[in-house]
Design a protein around this motif. Sequence first.
Motif, PDB file in Angstrom:
ATOM      1  N   GLY A 253      14.486   3.005   2.445  1.00  0.00           N
ATOM      2  CA  GLY A 253      14.413   4.440   2.705  1.00  0.00           C
ATOM      3  C   GLY A 253      12.996   4.862   3.034  1.00  0.00           C
ATOM      4  O   GLY A 253      12.212   4.109   3.606  1.00  0.00           O
ATOM      5  N   TYR A 254      12.656   6.093   2.637  1.00  0.00           N
ATOM      6  CA  TYR A 254      11.332   6.648   2.914  1.00  0.00           C
ATOM      7  C   TYR A 254      10.267   6.029   2.016  1.00  0.00           C
ATOM      8  O   TYR A 254      10.467   5.851   0.816  1.00  0.00           O
ATOM      9  N   TRP A 255       9.094   5.773   2.604  1.00  0.00           N
ATOM     10  CA  TRP A 255       7.912   5.325   1.875  1.00  0.00           C
ATOM     11  C   TRP A 255       6.727   6.190   2.296  1.00  0.00           C
ATOM     12  O   TRP A 255       6.707   6.735   3.397  1.00  0.00           O
ATOM     13  N   ARG A 256       5.749   6.305   1.409  1.00  0.00           N
ATOM     14  CA  ARG A 256       4.504   6.978   1.780  1.00  0.00           C
ATOM     15  C   ARG A 256       3.326   6.174   1.256  1.00  0.00           C
ATOM     16  O   ARG A 256       3.408   5.498   0.222  1.00  0.00           O
ATOM     17  N   SER A 257       2.221   6.270   1.963  1.00  0.00           N
ATOM     18  CA  SER A 257       1.005   5.565   1.581  1.00  0.00           C
ATOM     19  C   SER A 257       0.501   6.072   0.235  1.00  0.00           C
ATOM     20  O   SER A 257       0.489   7.275  -0.024  1.00  0.00           O
ATOM     21  N   THR A 258       0.075   5.151  -0.619  1.00  0.00           N
ATOM     22  CA  THR A 258      -0.461   5.564  -1.920  1.00  0.00           C
ATOM     23  C   THR A 258      -1.845   6.197  -1.779  1.00  0.00           C
ATOM     24  O   THR A 258      -2.226   7.031  -2.588  1.00  0.00           O
ATOM     25  N   GLN A 259      -2.587   5.813  -0.750  1.00  0.00           N
ATOM     26  CA  GLN A 259      -3.925   6.370  -0.548  1.00  0.00           C
ATOM     27  C   GLN A 259      -3.924   7.604   0.337  1.00  0.00           C
ATOM     28  O   GLN A 259      -4.811   8.451   0.223  1.00  0.00           O
ATOM     29  N   ARG A 260      -2.922   7.705   1.214  1.00  0.00           N
ATOM     30  CA  ARG A 260      -2.848   8.824   2.153  1.00  0.00           C
ATOM     31  C   ARG A 260      -1.425   9.383   2.112  1.00  0.00           C
ATOM     32  O   ARG A 260      -0.571   8.981   2.930  1.00  0.00           O
TER      33      ARG A 260
ATOM     34  N   LEU B 185       2.472  -0.413   9.888  1.00  0.00           N
ATOM     35  CA  LEU B 185       1.717  -1.426   9.154  1.00  0.00           C
ATOM     36  C   LEU B 185       0.742  -0.785   8.174  1.00  0.00           C
ATOM     37  O   LEU B 185       0.599  -1.231   7.026  1.00  0.00           O
ATOM     38  N   ASP B 186       0.069   0.273   8.618  1.00  0.00           N
ATOM     39  CA  ASP B 186      -0.920   0.929   7.765  1.00  0.00           C
ATOM     40  C   ASP B 186      -0.265   1.666   6.605  1.00  0.00           C
ATOM     41  O   ASP B 186      -0.756   1.639   5.476  1.00  0.00           O
ATOM     42  N   ALA B 187       0.854   2.329   6.877  1.00  0.00           N
ATOM     43  CA  ALA B 187       1.535   3.084   5.826  1.00  0.00           C
ATOM     44  C   ALA B 187       1.981   2.174   4.687  1.00  0.00           C
ATOM     45  O   ALA B 187       1.835   2.513   3.507  1.00  0.00           O
ATOM     46  N   LEU B 188       2.524   1.019   5.027  1.00  0.00           N
ATOM     47  CA  LEU B 188       3.024   0.097   4.001  1.00  0.00           C
ATOM     48  C   LEU B 188       1.950  -0.850   3.481  1.00  0.00           C
ATOM     49  O   LEU B 188       2.090  -1.402   2.386  1.00  0.00           O
ATOM     50  N   GLY B 189       0.902  -1.061   4.265  1.00  0.00           N
ATOM     51  CA  GLY B 189      -0.147  -1.987   3.857  1.00  0.00           C
ATOM     52  C   GLY B 189       0.129  -3.424   4.251  1.00  0.00           C
ATOM     53  O   GLY B 189      -0.453  -4.348   3.668  1.00  0.00           O
TER      54      GLY B 189
ATOM     55  N   GLY C 288       0.782  -1.226   0.000  1.00  0.00           N
ATOM     56  CA  GLY C 288       0.000   0.000   0.000  1.00  0.00           C
ATOM     57  C   GLY C 288       0.810   1.271   0.000  1.00  0.00           C
ATOM     58  O   GLY C 288       0.318   2.321   0.417  1.00  0.00           O
ATOM     59  N   ALA C 289       2.068   1.195  -0.464  1.00  0.00           N
ATOM     60  CA  ALA C 289       2.926   2.378  -0.387  1.00  0.00           C
ATOM     61  C   ALA C 289       3.820   2.482  -1.607  1.00  0.00           C
ATOM     62  O   ALA C 289       4.027   1.515  -2.346  1.00  0.00           O
ATOM     63  N   GLU C 290       4.350   3.689  -1.806  1.00  0.00           N
ATOM     64  CA  GLU C 290       5.311   3.929  -2.878  1.00  0.00           C
ATOM     65  C   GLU C 290       6.610   4.424  -2.272  1.00  0.00           C
ATOM     66  O   GLU C 290       6.612   5.125  -1.261  1.00  0.00           O
ATOM     67  N   PHE C 291       7.712   4.053  -2.913  1.00  0.00           N
ATOM     68  CA  PHE C 291       9.032   4.409  -2.416  1.00  0.00           C
ATOM     69  C   PHE C 291       9.344   5.857  -2.779  1.00  0.00           C
ATOM     70  O   PHE C 291       9.165   6.275  -3.925  1.00  0.00           O
ATOM     71  N   VAL C 292       9.797   6.631  -1.805  1.00  0.00           N
ATOM     72  CA  VAL C 292      10.145   8.034  -2.022  1.00  0.00           C
ATOM     73  C   VAL C 292      11.644   8.184  -2.234  1.00  0.00           C
ATOM     74  O   VAL C 292      12.083   8.918  -3.115  1.00  0.00           O
TER      75      VAL C 292
END
Length: 248
Positions: free
Chosen positions: A98-105, A168-172, A10-14
């Motif tokens: 590295g940094y990741w962010r949620s694709t939905q949030r 857990l929520d950030a990465l899915g 649930g996340a994309e790599f920054v």
Amino acid sequence: MTTYHLTAPGAEFVGDLQQGSAEERVWRSRSIAPSDIAAVMGRSPYQPREDLLHRKATGASRPPLLRPEQPGLGWDKQDELAEVFAAEHPQYDVVRTGYWRSTQRPWQRCWPHRVLIPAGHDFASGPAPILATLTFRTTPEPLDAVGWGPGAIAAVPGHINDATQWLLDALGNEVSYVMAYSKHGDETRTYLIHRDDAHITTLREAAQAFLAEVDEERRKLDIQAHASMEATEPGFTDRWQKDITLGD
């Protein structure tokens, strides 16, 4: 550091943003990380909620750690602990990222200490899926004295659970491991924490409300700054309004 091609549910790599850089400060000021969420909930033993609010509203950097490598804090044990975990869990390869962010949030971010991927993954076949995360927590105190229960499924301190559920929520992901290390007695415990959707919903709602407070605090600071400039430089506000681009 070796860079791995990874994917998260649930996340994309920054990327590897430099701590303290202008880009990193802007991103931090407009998002919530696992290290923030306990303060948002008023449960952090390290940072009051109002301090976090001020820091995000002003874009200030997180205060640097003083001597993070000093043995008493256990930071010097992280590589060793990662090796111990890998030996005990051969189904995983333990890697840095590295940094990741949620694709939905997009306001939900994380930088996991380590991520766990399938052992022996063939990167020629494509990116490796992140199956779980591994977080290290260290203390000079006995683990029982600071809220770490015995056994792999026992309770962990509340602020640690907040941070882990946010991760857990950030990465899915569905599960996360936490290794708690105490310098007192050189004790280590490993915990497996499962995703708790009810808890996560509470954290999301609190984080969104907190970010709305940050925006309001920024507006107040802007008004104060403009009033101060107008007092010393009449006409400043009119000139400033003409210079800005609507929507910025």
